[in-house]
Write a protein that holds these residues in place. Structure first.
Motif, PDB file in Angstrom:
ATOM      1  N   THR A  53     -21.672 -28.847 -57.931  1.00  0.00           N
ATOM      2  CA  THR A  53     -21.909 -28.823 -59.557  1.00  0.00           C
ATOM      3  C   THR A  53     -22.753 -27.626 -59.952  1.00  0.00           C
ATOM      4  O   THR A  53     -23.305 -26.735 -58.974  1.00  0.00           O
ATOM      5  N   VAL A  54     -23.138 -27.561 -61.359  1.00  0.00           N
ATOM      6  CA  VAL A  54     -24.129 -26.601 -61.605  1.00  0.00           C
ATOM      7  C   VAL A  54     -25.315 -26.892 -60.940  1.00  0.00           C
ATOM      8  O   VAL A  54     -25.897 -25.787 -60.486  1.00  0.00           O
ATOM      9  N   ALA A  55     -25.828 -28.024 -60.803  1.00  0.00           N
ATOM     10  CA  ALA A  55     -27.029 -28.204 -60.022  1.00  0.00           C
ATOM     11  C   ALA A  55     -26.908 -27.772 -58.715  1.00  0.00           C
ATOM     12  O   ALA A  55     -27.880 -27.366 -58.028  1.00  0.00           O
ATOM     13  N   GLY A  56     -26.001 -28.185 -57.969  1.00  0.00           N
ATOM     14  CA  GLY A  56     -25.548 -27.883 -56.483  1.00  0.00           C
ATOM     15  C   GLY A  56     -25.652 -26.145 -56.409  1.00  0.00           C
ATOM     16  O   GLY A  56     -26.301 -25.699 -55.502  1.00  0.00           O
ATOM     17  N   ASP A  57     -24.925 -25.481 -57.173  1.00  0.00           N
ATOM     18  CA  ASP A  57     -24.947 -23.992 -57.116  1.00  0.00           C
ATOM     19  C   ASP A  57     -26.518 -23.567 -57.235  1.00  0.00           C
ATOM     20  O   ASP A  57     -26.816 -22.440 -56.689  1.00  0.00           O
ATOM     21  N   THR A  58     -27.225 -23.921 -58.403  1.00  0.00           N
ATOM     22  CA  THR A  58     -28.641 -23.527 -58.495  1.00  0.00           C
ATOM     23  C   THR A  58     -29.509 -23.896 -57.240  1.00  0.00           C
ATOM     24  O   THR A  58     -30.040 -22.947 -56.873  1.00  0.00           O
ATOM     25  N   LEU A  59     -29.183 -25.271 -56.763  1.00  0.00           N
ATOM     26  CA  LEU A  59     -29.997 -25.252 -55.396  1.00  0.00           C
ATOM     27  C   LEU A  59     -29.567 -24.380 -54.236  1.00  0.00           C
ATOM     28  O   LEU A  59     -30.362 -23.968 -53.653  1.00  0.00           O
ATOM     29  N   VAL A  60     -28.004 -24.028 -54.124  1.00  0.00           N
ATOM     30  CA  VAL A  60     -27.739 -22.911 -53.297  1.00  0.00           C
ATOM     31  C   VAL A  60     -28.618 -21.841 -53.489  1.00  0.00           C
ATOM     32  O   VAL A  60     -28.994 -21.293 -52.379  1.00  0.00           O
ATOM     33  N   ARG A  61     -28.492 -21.218 -54.612  1.00  0.00           N
ATOM     34  CA  ARG A  61     -29.049 -19.908 -54.661  1.00  0.00           C
ATOM     35  C   ARG A  61     -30.620 -19.937 -54.460  1.00  0.00           C
ATOM     36  O   ARG A  61     -31.366 -18.944 -54.092  1.00  0.00           O
ATOM     37  N   LEU A  62     -31.475 -21.290 -54.726  1.00  0.00           N
ATOM     38  CA  LEU A  62     -32.843 -21.317 -54.525  1.00  0.00           C
ATOM     39  C   LEU A  62     -33.099 -21.374 -53.090  1.00  0.00           C
ATOM     40  O   LEU A  62     -34.073 -20.883 -52.724  1.00  0.00           O
ATOM     41  N   VAL A  63     -32.494 -22.295 -52.343  1.00  0.00           N
ATOM     42  CA  VAL A  63     -33.015 -22.536 -50.945  1.00  0.00           C
ATOM     43  C   VAL A  63     -32.125 -21.839 -49.797  1.00  0.00           C
ATOM     44  O   VAL A  63     -32.871 -21.753 -48.763  1.00  0.00           O
ATOM     45  N   ALA A  64     -31.127 -21.408 -50.188  1.00  0.00           N
ATOM     46  CA  ALA A  64     -30.186 -20.280 -49.057  1.00  0.00           C
ATOM     47  C   ALA A  64     -30.948 -19.303 -48.693  1.00  0.00           C
ATOM     48  O   ALA A  64     -31.334 -19.183 -47.253  1.00  0.00           O
ATOM     49  N   PRO A  65     -31.892 -18.558 -49.418  1.00  0.00           N
ATOM     50  CA  PRO A  65     -33.053 -17.522 -48.773  1.00  0.00           C
ATOM     51  C   PRO A  65     -34.022 -18.073 -47.966  1.00  0.00           C
ATOM     52  O   PRO A  65     -34.454 -17.488 -46.896  1.00  0.00           O
ATOM     53  N   ILE A  66     -34.370 -19.036 -48.413  1.00  0.00           N
ATOM     54  CA  ILE A  66     -35.660 -19.721 -47.730  1.00  0.00           C
ATOM     55  C   ILE A  66     -35.096 -20.248 -46.196  1.00  0.00           C
ATOM     56  O   ILE A  66     -35.862 -20.152 -45.214  1.00  0.00           O
ATOM     57  N   VAL A  67     -34.169 -20.879 -46.173  1.00  0.00           N
ATOM     58  CA  VAL A  67     -33.490 -21.339 -45.024  1.00  0.00           C
ATOM     59  C   VAL A  67     -33.405 -20.388 -43.855  1.00  0.00           C
ATOM     60  O   VAL A  67     -33.551 -20.431 -42.849  1.00  0.00           O
ATOM     61  N   ARG A  68     -32.637 -19.417 -44.433  1.00  0.00           N
ATOM     62  CA  ARG A  68     -32.268 -17.804 -43.742  1.00  0.00           C
ATOM     63  C   ARG A  68     -33.622 -17.337 -43.152  1.00  0.00           C
ATOM     64  O   ARG A  68     -33.906 -17.004 -42.103  1.00  0.00           O
ATOM     65  N   ASP A  69     -34.664 -17.309 -44.251  1.00  0.00           N
ATOM     66  CA  ASP A  69     -35.972 -16.877 -43.406  1.00  0.00           C
ATOM     67  C   ASP A  69     -36.646 -17.857 -42.533  1.00  0.00           C
ATOM     68  O   ASP A  69     -37.375 -17.073 -41.587  1.00  0.00           O
ATOM     69  N   VAL A  70     -36.518 -18.927 -42.608  1.00  0.00           N
ATOM     70  CA  VAL A  70     -37.072 -19.928 -41.741  1.00  0.00           C
ATOM     71  C   VAL A  70     -36.316 -19.713 -40.454  1.00  0.00           C
ATOM     72  O   VAL A  70     -36.697 -19.402 -39.273  1.00  0.00           O
ATOM     73  N   GLU A  71     -34.909 -19.460 -40.254  1.00  0.00           N
ATOM     74  CA  GLU A  71     -34.052 -19.274 -39.261  1.00  0.00           C
ATOM     75  C   GLU A  71     -34.471 -17.779 -38.573  1.00  0.00           C
ATOM     76  O   GLU A  71     -34.546 -17.933 -37.489  1.00  0.00           O
ATOM     77  N   HIS A  72     -34.772 -17.014 -39.350  1.00  0.00           N
ATOM     78  CA  HIS A  72     -35.078 -15.660 -38.934  1.00  0.00           C
ATOM     79  C   HIS A  72     -36.445 -15.617 -38.174  1.00  0.00           C
ATOM     80  O   HIS A  72     -36.610 -15.082 -37.049  1.00  0.00           O
ATOM     81  N   ALA A  73     -37.299 -16.495 -38.717  1.00  0.00           N
ATOM     82  CA  ALA A  73     -38.552 -16.679 -38.109  1.00  0.00           C
ATOM     83  C   ALA A  73     -38.404 -17.194 -36.534  1.00  0.00           C
ATOM     84  O   ALA A  73     -39.177 -16.814 -35.649  1.00  0.00           O
ATOM     85  N   LYS A  74     -37.583 -18.332 -36.608  1.00  0.00           N
ATOM     86  CA  LYS A  74     -37.103 -18.944 -35.163  1.00  0.00           C
ATOM     87  C   LYS A  74     -36.683 -17.888 -34.265  1.00  0.00           C
ATOM     88  O   LYS A  74     -36.999 -17.838 -33.184  1.00  0.00           O
ATOM     89  N   GLN A  75     -35.781 -17.034 -34.857  1.00  0.00           N
ATOM     90  CA  GLN A  75     -35.131 -16.192 -33.875  1.00  0.00           C
ATOM     91  C   GLN A  75     -36.001 -15.014 -33.519  1.00  0.00           C
ATOM     92  O   GLN A  75     -36.005 -14.589 -32.256  1.00  0.00           O
ATOM     93  N   GLU A  76     -36.962 -14.562 -34.144  1.00  0.00           N
ATOM     94  CA  GLU A  76     -37.902 -13.439 -33.745  1.00  0.00           C
ATOM     95  C   GLU A  76     -38.985 -14.134 -32.743  1.00  0.00           C
ATOM     96  O   GLU A  76     -39.517 -13.311 -32.037  1.00  0.00           O
ATOM     97  N   MET A  77     -39.380 -15.472 -32.982  1.00  0.00           N
ATOM     98  CA  MET A  77     -40.124 -15.966 -32.251  1.00  0.00           C
ATOM     99  C   MET A  77     -39.430 -16.149 -30.541  1.00  0.00           C
ATOM    100  O   MET A  77     -40.025 -15.970 -29.533  1.00  0.00           O
ATOM    101  N   ALA A  78     -38.125 -16.590 -30.581  1.00  0.00           N
ATOM    102  CA  ALA A  78     -37.333 -16.683 -29.334  1.00  0.00           C
ATOM    103  C   ALA A  78     -37.321 -15.135 -28.884  1.00  0.00           C
ATOM    104  O   ALA A  78     -37.137 -15.119 -27.648  1.00  0.00           O
TER     105      ALA A  78
END
Length: 324
Positions: A53-78
């Motif tokens: 939905t419109v709300a879903g699209d907004t949430l994707v835009r807001l959280v996708a970069p955050i989740v990717r940065d968290v995943e990146h942090a895990k990768q760098e630690m590994a």
């Protein structure tokens, strides 16, 4: 949030659950909890699957970069332990995908068993949109003529050549120039394709109009048409690599000015390129350079005009590099 983003990407509960390695009811329950927490409906269900939905699209835009940065942090630690791991999503224009995707993917699987690679192909405009939205970590594209909001890094300039069937009856003009295309029977990508945009710009400069008899965006199919008919085309060397290697097709360089296209890789400037993404990019760059070098070996220089050849013979001068 990972469950939400996976479902938003897959647009199908069954596929998303399989991707996440959980059962469908567990996924549905997590999404229901998320919708209750935000007080918003995030997905519309329909017989063919789901859509945000419109709300879903907004949430994707807001959280996708955050989740990717968290995943990146895990990768760098590994990475501190000598491991490179993580999920990498990459997009490639078709001409690059058909020449490198298979070999590059196999190399990633062999050299980096802890990397999960997701690769797709598409038009330059589509790929840049997906990088912007966070669906891709990076993309390899034709350098866009319009300014884009992405960070762009030049990879290589690649020659575009005239190609025809080996036994074709078409006569290649001496001192081949782009303007000669006006008198040839052409098959080309459509105007939706980035390569056609490049060719149209050269046509304007040469004062001609491109009127192809066939328009085919699927480059392997276009190459097959060239190999079996008297139609001719203009494509980058790597797109012709396979048919050139089989000997079914000949390729000729244009006389000055040479025709070329530029390839770049792009990523979102506010998102970090992970160690895993960097490893994948390095492999693709290596394979792309090898493919271009291999294809270039099969190109036939355009024949010299007789008067030019005689004049050079009389003067004792040597042909310029790339001439025979």
């Amino acid at each position: 949030m990972q469950y939400f983003l996976c479902l938003a990407e897959e647009k199908n509960v069954t596929r998303a659950a399989r991707q996440l390695n959980i059962v469908q009811p567990a996924l549905s329950m997590q999404i229901a909890k998320l919708e209750a927490e935000f007080g918003q409906k995030l997905f519309d269900r329909n017989p063919h699957g789901i859509s945000t939905t419109v709300a879903g699209d907004t949430l994707v835009r807001l959280v996708a970069p955050i989740v990717r940065d968290v995943e990146h942090a895990k990768q760098e630690m590994a990475r501190l332990n000598g491991r490179i791991s993580g999920r990498v999503s990459v997009g490639l224009i078709t001409s690059v995908a058909q020449s490198t995707m298979a070999s590059s993917s196999a190399t990633v699987a062999r050299e980096y068993p802890d990397i999960t690679l997701s690769a797709c192909e598409g038009y330059t405009e589509t790929l840049t949109d997906w990088v912007n939205s966070g669906q891709l970590d990076f993309a390899i594209i034709n350098v866009p003529r319009k300014r884009v909001s992405l960070a762009s890094h030049h990879m290589m300039d690649e020659e575009m050549v005239l190609a025809c069937r080996k036994e074709a009856t078409v006569k290649i003009p001496a001192q081949l120039r782009f303007g000669h295309l006006a008198g040839l029977d052409l098959v080309m990508p459509s105007k939706r394709h980035g390569l056609r945009t490049i060719l149209e710009e050269h046509a304007v400069a040469a004062g001609i109009e491109l009127k192809p008899r066939l328009e085919i965006d699927t480059l392997p199919a276009l190459c097959d048409v060239i190999a079996t008919t008297n139609l001719v085309t203009v494509l980058p060397t790597i797109a012709l690599q396979h048919v050139l290697a089989t000997g079914a097709v000949r390729a000729y360089r244009f006389d000055e000015p040479r025709i070329s296209r530029s390839i770049a890789w792009v990523h979102h400037p506010r998102r970090i390129i992970s160690a895993a993404a960097s490893a994948v990019l390095e492999i693709i760059q290596r394979d792309l350079a090898a493919a271009a070098a291999s294809a270039a070996k099969y190109i036939t220089p355009s024949p010299l005009a007789p008067t030019t050849a005689k004049r050079r013979a009389a003067s004792g001068s040597k042909p310029r590099k790339g001439r025979t």
